[in-house]
Enzyme design. Sequence first.
Site, mmCIF file in Angstrom:
data_model
loop_
_atom_site.group_PDB
_atom_site.id
_atom_site.type_symbol
_atom_site.label_atom_id
_atom_site.label_comp_id
_atom_site.label_asym_id
_atom_site.label_seq_id
_atom_site.Cartn_x
_atom_site.Cartn_y
_atom_site.Cartn_z
ATOM 1 C CE LYS A 258 -2.856 -3.313 1.720
ATOM 2 N NZ LYS A 258 -2.418 -4.690 2.014
ATOM 3 C CG HIS A 450 -13.126 -12.782 2.023
ATOM 4 N ND1 HIS A 450 -12.563 -13.219 3.202
ATOM 5 C CD2 HIS A 450 -12.264 -11.874 1.516
ATOM 6 C CE1 HIS A 450 -11.418 -12.579 3.385
ATOM 7 N NE2 HIS A 450 -11.211 -11.763 2.381
HETATM 8 N N1 F0G Z 1 -3.254 -4.742 7.364
HETATM 9 C C1 F0G Z 1 -4.102 -3.984 6.652
HETATM 10 C C2 F0G Z 1 -4.712 -2.765 7.268
HETATM 11 C C3 F0G Z 1 -4.403 -4.346 5.341
HETATM 12 O O1 F0G Z 1 -5.261 -3.604 4.647
HETATM 13 C C4 F0G Z 1 -3.798 -5.503 4.788
HETATM 14 C C5 F0G Z 1 -4.089 -5.919 3.422
HETATM 15 C C6 F0G Z 1 -2.921 -6.255 5.572
HETATM 16 C C7 F0G Z 1 -2.673 -5.832 6.865
HETATM 17 C C8 F0G Z 1 -2.253 -7.500 5.062
HETATM 18 O O2 F0G Z 1 -1.279 -7.192 4.154
HETATM 19 O O3 F0G Z 1 -2.053 -8.149 1.978
HETATM 20 O O4 F0G Z 1 0.313 -7.447 2.319
HETATM 21 O O5 F0G Z 1 -0.562 -9.465 3.430
HETATM 22 N N2 F0G Z 1 -5.026 -5.455 2.751
HETATM 23 C C9 F0G Z 1 -5.341 -5.707 1.372
HETATM 24 C C10 F0G Z 1 -6.610 -5.015 1.030
HETATM 25 C C11 F0G Z 1 -5.294 -7.127 0.963
HETATM 26 O O6 F0G Z 1 -7.144 -5.274 -0.068
HETATM 27 O O7 F0G Z 1 -7.093 -4.185 1.805
HETATM 28 P P1 F0G Z 1 -0.879 -8.120 2.892
#
Ligand code: F0G
Length: 458
Positions: A258, A450
């Site tokens: 992100k 999901h």
């Molecule tokens: N923490 C948050 C706040 C996240 O949004 C995500 C991932 C993760 C941890 C895990 O990280 O995917 O690198 O293993 N969010 C993505 C989303 C998948 O679509 O919001 P990751």
Amino acid sequence: MELPFAESYKIKMIEPIKRSTREERAQWIKEANYNLFKLRGDQVFIDLLTDSGTGAMSDRQWSALMMGDESYAGARSYFELKEAINNILGLEYVLPTHQGRAAENVLFSVLVKNDDIVPGNSHFDTTKGHIEFRKAHAVDCTIDEAFDTTIQHPFKGNIDLNKLEKVLKENPKEKIPFVVVTVTCNSSGGQPVSMENLKAVYELSHKYEIPVLFDSARFAENAYFIKMREEGYADKSIKEIVREMYQYADMATMSAKKDGIVNIGGFIACNSEDIYRQACGFSIIFEGYVTYGGMSGRDMSALAVGLDEATEFEYLETRIRQVEYLGNRLMEFGIPIQQPIGGHAIFVDAAKILPNVPKEEYRAQTLGIELYVEAGIRGVEIGTLLADRDPVTRENRYPALELLRLAIPRRVYTDNHMDVIAVALKNVFDRQNQITSGYKITWEAPIMRHFTVELEKA
Ligand code: F0G
């Protein structure tokens, strides 16, 4: 006349995307068992499934990629990354991981035990998954305002200090390995946490001798909102605000996909040498040696640059104003969305758009499918499918909000794409009375269903 706003970059490389017909899409989504994750990328015109790993890297990042050092141990790229994290977050020890959930896996292997309690602000699903996988419990202490999409509150990611103190008071400290603060809070709508709240959470947790972990996936977007919305921060740089935020954290996990603006990567950062050393052991068995932990040297170099770029105001302003632009277009059409508009995504209130679909037939998923068939736009359900079943009773958990998330990749789409999205959703909204049934599950996995769930029309 005041000049209009424009992006703080120009485009050097493009990637074609393909339109399709409504008939093709209806067929493809059926073949995908009505699960948007099972569509092929080239069956999608505008992909808002996630803002994770889908951003466009800059020329500086692509250059850094070419300069990566692939030494197995002690690569220069590791030290570039470590230095960037030391400078930007101010946390000392750094362990790279292949993505955010891997950081959770490694760190929680050290810290979370059977029956522990982990309070936080609407834990992200992988965070909750890693807690529940260890037979521990995630307790949501987000402020109540976050669960009403119409309430205007500048920091809907905030933790309710009374709720938190109740958990800290009623449980022995050995049972609470840390408090997790997700910045911004993805599950409540990409909503920020105020500096005042970060400070108060830190002080309260430390009063009970509990450390604080920041789930840092969108930490830079959080800093932008502090600058724009919190008194006393308008004249501070994003980097100054980020440094101040992390004074209130003992450790961090990060999905670098992100606000690292890379396609893969993550890390753990902390100030405790003891925790770092223990985490190194788990890194070696799960991820890789401690100076690469699942990342290639080139990816670490690109991430070091990405962290620097993501904490520049001009970048964040361009990014967040685009999300706002889409949100404003939707609101002009009267479409109910989480307000105020969050950092990385628009969260559409599916329960209000499709009130005629029974909640047992997955309203947000139904809206996601309608939007895909309408225009080839792929969002993601943040509702009952994601909330999964209670681990003990195995009953469906119905969350307070049934949302369709439209996550905007960083530096990828133009405002013309935003216009297409807004009109497509309006078209679905205009025929809300004709949409009276949703979907039922034909197969689901025992945890995190999901991603792979299979559905049919109800
Ligand atoms: N923490 C948050 C706040 C996240 O949004 C995500 C991932 C993760 C941890 C895990 O990280 O995917 O690198 O293993 N969010 C993505 C989303 C998948 O679509 O919001 P990751």
